[in-house]
Design a protein around this motif. Structure first.
Motif, PDB file in Angstrom:
ATOM      1  N   ASN A  34       0.828  -1.211   0.000  1.00 49.35           N
ATOM      2  CA  ASN A  34       0.000   0.000   0.000  1.00 49.35           C
ATOM      3  C   ASN A  34       0.859   1.256   0.000  1.00 49.35           C
ATOM      4  O   ASN A  34       0.571   2.213  -0.711  1.00 49.35           O
ATOM      5  CB  ASN A  34      -0.948   0.004   1.204  1.00 49.35           C
ATOM      6  CG  ASN A  34      -2.088  -0.967   1.036  1.00 49.35           C
ATOM      7  OD1 ASN A  34      -2.446  -1.328  -0.084  1.00 49.35           O
ATOM      8  ND2 ASN A  34      -2.663  -1.403   2.137  1.00 49.35           N
ATOM      9  N   SER A  35       1.918   1.248   0.775  1.00 50.41           N
ATOM     10  CA  SER A  35       2.832   2.383   0.787  1.00 50.41           C
ATOM     11  C   SER A  35       3.525   2.533  -0.561  1.00 50.41           C
ATOM     12  O   SER A  35       3.681   3.649  -1.064  1.00 50.41           O
ATOM     13  CB  SER A  35       3.867   2.223   1.898  1.00 50.41           C
ATOM     14  OG  SER A  35       4.816   3.263   1.825  1.00 50.41           O
ATOM     15  N   VAL A  37       2.425   1.671  -3.490  1.00 50.81           N
ATOM     16  CA  VAL A  37       1.474   2.201  -4.469  1.00 50.81           C
ATOM     17  C   VAL A  37       1.178   3.672  -4.186  1.00 50.81           C
ATOM     18  O   VAL A  37       1.248   4.505  -5.091  1.00 50.81           O
ATOM     19  CB  VAL A  37       0.178   1.363  -4.458  1.00 50.81           C
ATOM     20  CG1 VAL A  37      -0.906   2.023  -5.290  1.00 50.81           C
ATOM     21  CG2 VAL A  37       0.456  -0.033  -4.995  1.00 50.81           C
ATOM     22  N   LYS A  38       0.850   3.972  -2.937  1.00 51.10           N
ATOM     23  CA  LYS A  38       0.442   5.334  -2.586  1.00 51.10           C
ATOM     24  C   LYS A  38       1.584   6.336  -2.707  1.00 51.10           C
ATOM     25  O   LYS A  38       1.399   7.437  -3.227  1.00 51.10           O
ATOM     26  CB  LYS A  38      -0.102   5.349  -1.151  1.00 51.10           C
ATOM     27  CG  LYS A  38      -0.548   6.706  -0.670  1.00 51.10           C
ATOM     28  CD  LYS A  38      -1.027   6.647   0.760  1.00 51.10           C
ATOM     29  CE  LYS A  38      -1.331   8.039   1.260  1.00 51.10           C
ATOM     30  NZ  LYS A  38      -1.573   8.054   2.691  1.00 51.10           N
ATOM     31  N   ASP A  39       2.769   5.961  -2.215  1.00 49.94           N
ATOM     32  CA  ASP A  39       3.866   6.923  -2.108  1.00 49.94           C
ATOM     33  C   ASP A  39       4.822   6.924  -3.299  1.00 49.94           C
ATOM     34  O   ASP A  39       5.572   7.888  -3.470  1.00 49.94           O
ATOM     35  CB  ASP A  39       4.661   6.647  -0.829  1.00 49.94           C
ATOM     36  CG  ASP A  39       3.791   6.753   0.407  1.00 49.94           C
ATOM     37  OD1 ASP A  39       2.826   7.537   0.382  1.00 49.94           O
ATOM     38  OD2 ASP A  39       4.061   6.032   1.390  1.00 49.94           O
ATOM     39  N   ASN A  42       1.722   5.917  -7.457  1.00 50.54           N
ATOM     40  CA  ASN A  42       0.737   6.958  -7.765  1.00 50.54           C
ATOM     41  C   ASN A  42       1.389   8.242  -8.269  1.00 50.54           C
ATOM     42  O   ASN A  42       0.946   8.798  -9.272  1.00 50.54           O
ATOM     43  CB  ASN A  42      -0.127   7.270  -6.546  1.00 50.54           C
ATOM     44  CG  ASN A  42      -1.286   6.329  -6.423  1.00 50.54           C
ATOM     45  OD1 ASN A  42      -1.517   5.498  -7.285  1.00 50.54           O
ATOM     46  ND2 ASN A  42      -2.018   6.455  -5.333  1.00 50.54           N
ATOM     47  N   ASP A  53      -4.500  12.373  -9.610  1.00 47.87           N
ATOM     48  CA  ASP A  53      -4.395  11.500  -8.445  1.00 47.87           C
ATOM     49  C   ASP A  53      -5.580  10.549  -8.493  1.00 47.87           C
ATOM     50  O   ASP A  53      -6.734  10.963  -8.389  1.00 47.87           O
ATOM     51  CB  ASP A  53      -4.425  12.330  -7.156  1.00 47.87           C
ATOM     52  CG  ASP A  53      -4.323  11.472  -5.915  1.00 47.87           C
ATOM     53  OD1 ASP A  53      -3.968  10.274  -6.038  1.00 47.87           O
ATOM     54  OD2 ASP A  53      -4.601  11.992  -4.822  1.00 47.87           O
ATOM     55  N   THR A  55      -6.814   8.382  -6.465  1.00 55.09           N
ATOM     56  CA  THR A  55      -7.671   8.193  -5.295  1.00 55.09           C
ATOM     57  C   THR A  55      -8.807   9.203  -5.247  1.00 55.09           C
ATOM     58  O   THR A  55      -9.843   8.941  -4.645  1.00 55.09           O
ATOM     59  CB  THR A  55      -6.849   8.274  -3.991  1.00 55.09           C
ATOM     60  OG1 THR A  55      -6.150   9.510  -3.955  1.00 55.09           O
ATOM     61  CG2 THR A  55      -5.880   7.120  -3.899  1.00 55.09           C
ATOM     62  N   ASP A  56      -8.648  10.353  -5.860  1.00 53.09           N
ATOM     63  CA  ASP A  56      -9.689  11.382  -5.830  1.00 53.09           C
ATOM     64  C   ASP A  56     -10.629  11.297  -7.025  1.00 53.09           C
ATOM     65  O   ASP A  56     -11.574  12.087  -7.101  1.00 53.09           O
ATOM     66  CB  ASP A  56      -9.048  12.779  -5.780  1.00 53.09           C
ATOM     67  CG  ASP A  56      -8.296  13.009  -4.475  1.00 53.09           C
ATOM     68  OD1 ASP A  56      -8.672  12.375  -3.466  1.00 53.09           O
ATOM     69  OD2 ASP A  56      -7.335  13.792  -4.478  1.00 53.09           O
ATOM     70  N   ASN A  74     -10.549   4.934  -6.269  1.00 53.56           N
ATOM     71  CA  ASN A  74     -10.178   3.962  -5.239  1.00 53.56           C
ATOM     72  C   ASN A  74     -10.146   2.556  -5.820  1.00 53.56           C
ATOM     73  O   ASN A  74      -9.298   1.742  -5.451  1.00 53.56           O
ATOM     74  CB  ASN A  74     -11.153   4.019  -4.057  1.00 53.56           C
ATOM     75  CG  ASN A  74     -10.951   5.254  -3.219  1.00 53.56           C
ATOM     76  OD1 ASN A  74      -9.862   5.805  -3.172  1.00 53.56           O
ATOM     77  ND2 ASN A  74     -12.006   5.701  -2.565  1.00 53.56           N
ATOM     78  N   MET A  77      -6.980   2.082  -7.713  1.00 52.67           N
ATOM     79  CA  MET A  77      -5.865   1.855  -6.787  1.00 52.67           C
ATOM     80  C   MET A  77      -5.903   0.431  -6.231  1.00 52.67           C
ATOM     81  O   MET A  77      -4.864  -0.192  -6.050  1.00 52.67           O
ATOM     82  CB  MET A  77      -5.890   2.870  -5.643  1.00 52.67           C
ATOM     83  CG  MET A  77      -5.586   4.287  -6.096  1.00 52.67           C
ATOM     84  SD  MET A  77      -4.179   4.428  -7.225  1.00 52.67           S
ATOM     85  CE  MET A  77      -2.913   3.621  -6.342  1.00 52.67           C
ATOM     86  N   ASN A  81      -2.968  -2.212  -6.545  1.00 56.86           N
ATOM     87  CA  ASN A  81      -2.452  -2.931  -5.371  1.00 56.86           C
ATOM     88  C   ASN A  81      -2.483  -4.430  -5.606  1.00 56.86           C
ATOM     89  O   ASN A  81      -1.521  -5.140  -5.308  1.00 56.86           O
ATOM     90  CB  ASN A  81      -3.280  -2.610  -4.132  1.00 56.86           C
ATOM     91  CG  ASN A  81      -2.943  -1.272  -3.531  1.00 56.86           C
ATOM     92  OD1 ASN A  81      -1.977  -0.635  -3.915  1.00 56.86           O
ATOM     93  ND2 ASN A  81      -3.765  -0.835  -2.600  1.00 56.86           N
TER      94      ASN A  81
END
Length: 146
Positions: A34-35, A37-39, A42, A53, A55-56, A74, A77, A81
């Motif tokens: 998750n980190s 992908v997110k950090d 993305n 982005d 997620t939005d 989401n 994402m 993931n």
């Protein structure tokens, strides 16, 4: 009391313990992914596709603050993931299988290897002479002998 003993036998089996370890490691691994992908992924995808982005990303289905929202960002994402986790698991399984196959081939080659060849005893002089004699007799009798 028997139920407690049965539970103890169940919980102390090797496969249950392996499963528990797998779940714990999987949970920790999910945090790492998750980190990742997110950090890391993305922001790179955002740069590639123009700063979006994921997620939005959403689509408002009804008007108002309390209206239904389709949050497909989401979902994107979650798919990313999943693909990363699946890829990592694939690589781990492939590595483990390669190690297991190598060990199995090594064990099989050790089993299949013939025992050290024992040197045959050299024929004695008398045995060699007897063989020569027999060959000469066969030649003297001609091709009709058989």
């Amino acid at each position: 009391m028997a139920l407690v003993q049965e539970f103890k036998a169940f919980i102390s089996r090797g496969n249950v313990m392996d499963m528990a370890v797998g779940i714990i490691v999987g949970a920790a691994f999910t945090g790492i992914v998750n980190s990742l992908v997110k950090d890391m992924i993305n922001p790179l995808l955002g740069v590639i596709i123009g700063g979006i982005d994921f997620t939005d990303l959403s689509l408002r289905l009804t008007a108002g603050e309390e209206g239904a929202v389709l949050a497909y960002g989401n979902f994107i994402m979650a798919v990313i993931n999943f693909l990363i986790i699946a890829w990592a698991v694939f690589l781990m399984v492939k590595g483990v299988n390669r190690i297991k196959d190598g060990l199995a081939r090594k064990a099989k080659s050790e089993e299949a290897a013939p025992p050290e060849a024992q040197a045959l005893p050299a024929p004695t002089e008398a045995e060699i002479l007897a063989e020569i004699r027999d060959l000469m007799k066969a030649q003297a009798q001609g091709p009709s002998a058989g």
